[in-house]
Design a protein around this motif. Sequence first.
Motif, PDB file in Angstrom:
ATOM      1  N   THR A   2      44.570  42.175  45.907  1.00 33.70           N
ATOM      2  CA  THR A   2      44.918  43.381  45.702  1.00 33.70           C
ATOM      3  C   THR A   2      45.130  44.197  46.724  1.00 33.70           C
ATOM      4  O   THR A   2      44.606  44.136  48.138  1.00 33.70           O
ATOM      5  CB  THR A   2      43.310  44.076  45.174  1.00 33.70           C
ATOM      6  OG1 THR A   2      43.189  43.334  44.078  1.00 33.70           O
ATOM      7  CG2 THR A   2      43.586  45.635  44.932  1.00 33.70           C
ATOM      8  N   ARG A 102      32.448  47.058  42.163  1.00 33.43           N
ATOM      9  CA  ARG A 102      32.659  45.762  41.532  1.00 33.43           C
ATOM     10  C   ARG A 102      32.906  46.028  39.808  1.00 33.43           C
ATOM     11  O   ARG A 102      33.659  45.682  39.112  1.00 33.43           O
ATOM     12  CB  ARG A 102      31.540  44.846  41.717  1.00 33.43           C
ATOM     13  CG  ARG A 102      31.939  43.871  42.787  1.00 33.43           C
ATOM     14  CD  ARG A 102      30.929  42.745  42.953  1.00 33.43           C
ATOM     15  NE  ARG A 102      29.438  43.099  42.611  1.00 33.43           N
ATOM     16  CZ  ARG A 102      28.655  43.481  43.521  1.00 33.43           C
ATOM     17  NH1 ARG A 102      29.155  43.413  44.844  1.00 33.43           N
ATOM     18  NH2 ARG A 102      27.738  43.961  43.442  1.00 33.43           N
ATOM     19  N   GLU A 103      31.903  47.255  39.562  1.00 35.48           N
ATOM     20  CA  GLU A 103      31.928  47.318  38.096  1.00 35.48           C
ATOM     21  C   GLU A 103      32.998  48.271  37.674  1.00 35.48           C
ATOM     22  O   GLU A 103      33.442  47.987  36.369  1.00 35.48           O
ATOM     23  CB  GLU A 103      30.516  47.985  37.626  1.00 35.48           C
ATOM     24  CG  GLU A 103      29.342  47.174  37.755  1.00 35.48           C
ATOM     25  CD  GLU A 103      29.346  46.123  36.579  1.00 35.48           C
ATOM     26  OE1 GLU A 103      29.339  46.797  35.351  1.00 35.48           O
ATOM     27  OE2 GLU A 103      29.179  45.149  36.738  1.00 35.48           O
ATOM     28  N   LEU A 105      35.948  48.095  38.897  1.00 36.94           N
ATOM     29  CA  LEU A 105      36.930  46.972  38.848  1.00 36.94           C
ATOM     30  C   LEU A 105      36.993  46.182  37.623  1.00 36.94           C
ATOM     31  O   LEU A 105      37.885  45.842  36.902  1.00 36.94           O
ATOM     32  CB  LEU A 105      37.233  46.300  39.885  1.00 36.94           C
ATOM     33  CG  LEU A 105      37.539  46.990  41.080  1.00 36.94           C
ATOM     34  CD1 LEU A 105      37.709  46.011  42.458  1.00 36.94           C
ATOM     35  CD2 LEU A 105      39.103  47.530  41.142  1.00 36.94           C
ATOM     36  N   ARG A 106      35.619  45.660  37.123  1.00 33.22           N
ATOM     37  CA  ARG A 106      35.555  45.057  36.125  1.00 33.22           C
ATOM     38  C   ARG A 106      35.975  45.986  34.851  1.00 33.22           C
ATOM     39  O   ARG A 106      36.678  45.427  33.706  1.00 33.22           O
ATOM     40  CB  ARG A 106      34.151  44.457  35.955  1.00 33.22           C
ATOM     41  CG  ARG A 106      33.765  43.794  34.549  1.00 33.22           C
ATOM     42  CD  ARG A 106      32.357  43.469  34.488  1.00 33.22           C
ATOM     43  NE  ARG A 106      31.377  44.812  34.259  1.00 33.22           N
ATOM     44  CZ  ARG A 106      31.465  45.622  32.958  1.00 33.22           C
ATOM     45  NH1 ARG A 106      32.175  45.358  32.038  1.00 33.22           N
ATOM     46  NH2 ARG A 106      30.971  46.668  32.857  1.00 33.22           N
ATOM     47  N   ASP A 109      39.849  46.279  34.843  1.00 35.74           N
ATOM     48  CA  ASP A 109      40.400  45.037  34.156  1.00 35.74           C
ATOM     49  C   ASP A 109      40.248  44.884  32.731  1.00 35.74           C
ATOM     50  O   ASP A 109      41.337  44.475  31.944  1.00 35.74           O
ATOM     51  CB  ASP A 109      39.736  43.684  34.764  1.00 35.74           C
ATOM     52  CG  ASP A 109      40.050  43.346  35.997  1.00 35.74           C
ATOM     53  OD1 ASP A 109      40.938  43.865  36.763  1.00 35.74           O
ATOM     54  OD2 ASP A 109      39.292  42.545  36.615  1.00 35.74           O
ATOM     55  N   ARG A 114      46.228  48.320  36.040  1.00 36.19           N
ATOM     56  CA  ARG A 114      46.838  47.697  37.433  1.00 36.19           C
ATOM     57  C   ARG A 114      46.615  48.695  38.567  1.00 36.19           C
ATOM     58  O   ARG A 114      46.764  48.098  39.782  1.00 36.19           O
ATOM     59  CB  ARG A 114      48.186  47.180  37.245  1.00 36.19           C
ATOM     60  CG  ARG A 114      48.572  46.415  36.034  1.00 36.19           C
ATOM     61  CD  ARG A 114      48.011  45.045  36.363  1.00 36.19           C
ATOM     62  NE  ARG A 114      47.752  44.061  35.548  1.00 36.19           N
ATOM     63  CZ  ARG A 114      46.874  43.724  34.690  1.00 36.19           C
ATOM     64  NH1 ARG A 114      45.414  44.274  34.885  1.00 36.19           N
ATOM     65  NH2 ARG A 114      46.727  42.893  33.725  1.00 36.19           N
ATOM     66  N   ALA A 144      36.337  41.147  45.549  1.00 41.82           N
ATOM     67  CA  ALA A 144      36.490  41.071  44.188  1.00 41.82           C
ATOM     68  C   ALA A 144      37.587  40.407  43.386  1.00 41.82           C
ATOM     69  O   ALA A 144      38.554  40.289  43.950  1.00 41.82           O
ATOM     70  CB  ALA A 144      36.699  42.817  43.632  1.00 41.82           C
ATOM     71  N   ARG A 145      36.929  39.715  42.440  1.00 45.90           N
ATOM     72  CA  ARG A 145      37.989  39.048  41.427  1.00 45.90           C
ATOM     73  C   ARG A 145      38.343  39.925  40.412  1.00 45.90           C
ATOM     74  O   ARG A 145      37.804  40.167  39.566  1.00 45.90           O
ATOM     75  CB  ARG A 145      37.330  37.900  40.824  1.00 45.90           C
ATOM     76  CG  ARG A 145      37.003  36.745  41.739  1.00 45.90           C
ATOM     77  CD  ARG A 145      36.433  35.548  41.129  1.00 45.90           C
ATOM     78  NE  ARG A 145      36.133  34.518  42.030  1.00 45.90           N
ATOM     79  CZ  ARG A 145      36.018  33.364  41.603  1.00 45.90           C
ATOM     80  NH1 ARG A 145      36.134  32.771  40.402  1.00 45.90           N
ATOM     81  NH2 ARG A 145      36.002  32.432  42.575  1.00 45.90           N
ATOM     82  N   THR A 146      39.534  40.635  40.650  1.00 50.42           N
ATOM     83  CA  THR A 146      40.256  41.232  39.701  1.00 50.42           C
ATOM     84  C   THR A 146      41.709  41.197  39.656  1.00 50.42           C
ATOM     85  O   THR A 146      42.297  40.842  40.339  1.00 50.42           O
ATOM     86  CB  THR A 146      39.785  42.789  40.275  1.00 50.42           C
ATOM     87  OG1 THR A 146      40.449  43.931  39.535  1.00 50.42           O
ATOM     88  CG2 THR A 146      40.541  42.911  41.685  1.00 50.42           C
ATOM     89  N   VAL A 148      43.344  44.005  39.167  1.00 45.35           N
ATOM     90  CA  VAL A 148      43.918  45.104  39.637  1.00 45.35           C
ATOM     91  C   VAL A 148      45.115  44.826  40.655  1.00 45.35           C
ATOM     92  O   VAL A 148      44.540  44.193  41.669  1.00 45.35           O
ATOM     93  CB  VAL A 148      42.943  46.240  39.913  1.00 45.35           C
ATOM     94  CG1 VAL A 148      43.227  47.383  40.692  1.00 45.35           C
ATOM     95  CG2 VAL A 148      41.950  46.702  38.840  1.00 45.35           C
TER      96      VAL A 148
END
Length: 169
Positions: A2, A102-103, A105-106, A109, A114, A144-146, A148
């Motif tokens: 990101t 994190r939340e 970005l979740r 997603d 984006r 973070a795994r995202t 975005v």
Amino acid sequence: MTKLTLVRGDITRRRVDAIVNAANSSLLGGGGVDGAIHRAGGPEILAECRALRASHHGGGLPTGRAVATTAGRLPARWVIHTVGPVYREDGGDPELLASCYRESLRVADGLGARTVAFPAISTGVYRWPMDDAARIAVETVRGARTAVEEVVFVLFDERAYEAFARQVG
């Protein structure tokens, strides 16, 4: 990975897919970023927040969680509301602050967003120290795994901008 971008300015003017609101648990508006987003976005945001309160979040949105609504008249598609922790004299829970990012970005997603604009969560009336908040925000977004593609930290003043710039490097 990101892309992280820093800008000084008004988050309500950002042309992104989603704007993150540093909300209070009531979801019904307030001061600071929360009030600015509700004022600029118009009554559609408040109407959806009321509907969330009437259905899933009757007791309010818990700290560290996030939900999305329309962006109303804002130049974004969605507003993601998250409730930051209050920093107290004996400190604060950095995990709850990290959870806000994190939340959010979740949720982004799940929406297919984006580009996401974040304020410096919990650094206003919730009194989280700016340098620590910037460190937590940047580390959390970087880890973070995202899907975005770009996170824009929209910082209201020079002090916040400089704190985030030290973390982004």
